[in-house]
Each structure stands twice: as C-alpha cells, then as structure tokens.
Scaffold this motif. Structure first.
Motif, PDB file in Angstrom:
ATOM      1  N   ILE A 185       4.792   4.902   2.198  1.00 36.59           N
ATOM      2  CA  ILE A 185       4.548   3.946   1.119  1.00 36.59           C
ATOM      3  C   ILE A 185       4.163   2.585   1.684  1.00 36.59           C
ATOM      4  O   ILE A 185       4.823   2.068   2.584  1.00 36.59           O
ATOM      5  N   ILE A 186       3.102   2.025   1.130  1.00 37.57           N
ATOM      6  CA  ILE A 186       2.734   0.636   1.401  1.00 37.57           C
ATOM      7  C   ILE A 186       3.018  -0.132   0.120  1.00 37.57           C
ATOM      8  O   ILE A 186       2.398   0.120  -0.919  1.00 37.57           O
ATOM      9  N   SER A 187       3.971  -1.053   0.186  1.00 38.73           N
ATOM     10  CA  SER A 187       4.457  -1.732  -1.013  1.00 38.73           C
ATOM     11  C   SER A 187       4.416  -3.245  -0.835  1.00 38.73           C
ATOM     12  O   SER A 187       4.959  -3.782   0.133  1.00 38.73           O
ATOM     13  N   GLY A 188       3.776  -3.928  -1.781  1.00 40.40           N
ATOM     14  CA  GLY A 188       3.700  -5.378  -1.720  1.00 40.40           C
ATOM     15  C   GLY A 188       2.325  -5.848  -1.285  1.00 40.40           C
ATOM     16  O   GLY A 188       1.424  -5.056  -0.999  1.00 40.40           O
ATOM     17  N   GLN A 189       2.176  -7.164  -1.220  1.00 37.09           N
ATOM     18  CA  GLN A 189       0.898  -7.753  -0.861  1.00 37.09           C
ATOM     19  C   GLN A 189       1.106  -8.903   0.125  1.00 37.09           C
ATOM     20  O   GLN A 189       2.139  -9.574   0.123  1.00 37.09           O
ATOM     21  N   GLY A 190       0.091  -9.119   0.974  1.00 31.00           N
ATOM     22  CA  GLY A 190       0.145 -10.227   1.925  1.00 31.00           C
ATOM     23  C   GLY A 190       1.320 -10.114   2.874  1.00 31.00           C
ATOM     24  O   GLY A 190       1.681  -9.016   3.308  1.00 31.00           O
ATOM     25  N   PRO A 191       1.960 -11.236   3.191  1.00 30.57           N
ATOM     26  CA  PRO A 191       3.086 -11.222   4.141  1.00 30.57           C
ATOM     27  C   PRO A 191       4.321 -10.514   3.608  1.00 30.57           C
ATOM     28  O   PRO A 191       5.244 -10.227   4.362  1.00 30.57           O
ATOM     29  N   GLU A 192       4.341 -10.212   2.302  1.00 27.41           N
ATOM     30  CA  GLU A 192       5.483  -9.516   1.695  1.00 27.41           C
ATOM     31  C   GLU A 192       5.312  -8.003   1.696  1.00 27.41           C
ATOM     32  O   GLU A 192       6.129  -7.279   1.127  1.00 27.41           O
ATOM     33  N   THR A 193       4.258  -7.513   2.316  1.00 30.43           N
ATOM     34  CA  THR A 193       3.997  -6.075   2.328  1.00 30.43           C
ATOM     35  C   THR A 193       4.989  -5.356   3.230  1.00 30.43           C
ATOM     36  O   THR A 193       5.289  -5.813   4.334  1.00 30.43           O
TER      37      THR A 193
END
Length: 220
Positions: A185-193
């Motif tokens: 799973i890849i969850s979140g965007q930018g530095p919060e990924t």
C-alpha cells in the motif's frame, strides 16, 4: 502512528473479526504465527498497545527489520488471536521497489484498488487485446490512485495464472487455504506518504463465512 495509517490498517479489522479456522503453525509473516495468543506480545518484549489507533485489538512494535529497511509492526487480533501483520514506514522509492520485487518472486499480483474502485488484473489480462493495452490500463489506474494518495497492490501467494481462471476471485477460490495474501500500500501524499505491507490468510475467513452460511437458521 498517524491517523491515515491507522485508518488503512483498521479498515480490515472488521473483515477479519472472528476468524477461527487456522491450522497449527501457519506463519503470517516470519515468526508471527497465525492465531498465536495476545498474551505472547508483552511490553517486556517491546510491544505496546495501539488498539485505539487501529480501531480493534492491536499491538505495535518498532524497529522491525525487513528487506534492509526498518518498519513499525502492527499486529491485529481477533478474539485474542493474531490474524494479521502489517509493516509501516515512510515511503521511499527504493523500499517500494524492493518490496514489490520481493513479493513478485513468490506471490502473484491479482488486483489493485484505490479509495473507490478495484482493478481485477486477472480479468484484465484475459480480456485485453494486447500486452500494450493491458499495461496502458494498469499505468493509468496507478496514476489515478497515486494522485489520490491511496493505491493498494494485492498479491496472492503461490497463485498460478491459468486460462480457465478469469478473475482474481476465481484464482483465490482454487488457492490452498494456507495461501497468504500480501497487500502493498502507498498511502498519503508528499512527505506524508507511507509504505505499508499487510499479510493475512484470506481463505480462513472465507471458509468461516461459508460454514456459518450452511448452518441452519435459528427460529424466531
């Protein structure tokens, strides 16, 4: 553990609740044995209660090493028995590539999901007119999922692609009960990924549901 990670991990707690059909000594991940008791995972061994974040009974542990990287481990329990192991770490391309490549050696990618839809890769392979068409649809789906900050690759252990299997569900149906699923799973965007790996035995729960459906209904 962030709220976003807890949401992703907690979403499966209800689906796994009550699973009771495991055979002895089936390891979900490394030495973590399916249905091992909650009391095995104590604070003296480095585990801590993260149930409120997950949304079900859970124990977490830091500094779990896998594929040359360190993860936070999240163990999910039902009725005091271990039913799922998840690994969580900040996303980086190297860790993702290594995880995907390693899973692909003994697991088969059967589907992809985002927040709203599922792409059945077994069906897509069977219905695509060419390899190029298949890869184009997969790439497009990946891009949409990554843009939305939620993309899950679902793998099935030891699965074999056969002409008569036309869907991910049909592939799961003929798999042995001891076949593990693995979600990347890849969850979140930018530095919060974050990068999350999730291991379970899906057919134990399916078999339980079938058994319950076959039981006579209680009169009322």
């Amino acid at each position: 553990m962030s709220r976003k990670i807890a949401t992703v991990l907690g979403a499966v707690v209800g689906l796994l609740a009550g699973t009771q059909n495991a055979l002895a000594e089936n390891n979900i991940f490394k030495g973590y044995v399916y249905h091992s008791p909650l009391e095995n995972y104590t604070t003296s061994k480095g585990y801590y209660d993260c149930s409120s974040e997950i949304g079900g009974t859970a124990r977490c542990i830091d500094e779990v090493e896998f594929l040359g990287n360190k993860f936070t481990g999240a163990l999910i329990f039902s009725d005091g028995k271990l039913v799922m192991v998840s690994l969580v770490r900040p996303y980086d391309q190297g860790a993702y590539t290594k995880a995907y490549t390693t899973l692909s050696k003994t697991f088969t990618l059967i589907s992809m999901t985002d927040d709203k839809t599922l792409l059945d890769l077994v069906d897509l392979a069977a219905t695509s007119k060419s390899k190029e068409q298949y890869l184009s649809k997969v790439s497009s789906y990946e891009n949409v999922g990554l843009s939305a900050g939620n993309l899950t690759y679902t793998f099935l252990e030891g699965a074999e692609v056969k002409p008569n299997l036309r869907s991910a569900l049909s592939m799961l149906a003929v798999a042995p009960d001891t076949a593990r699923s693995a979600d990347l799973i890849i969850s979140g965007q930018g530095p919060e990924t974050n990068l999350i790996m999730r291991f379970a035995y899906p057919k134990f729960e399916i078999n339980k549901a079938v058994k319950e459906a076959q039981e006579p209904a209680e009169a009322f």
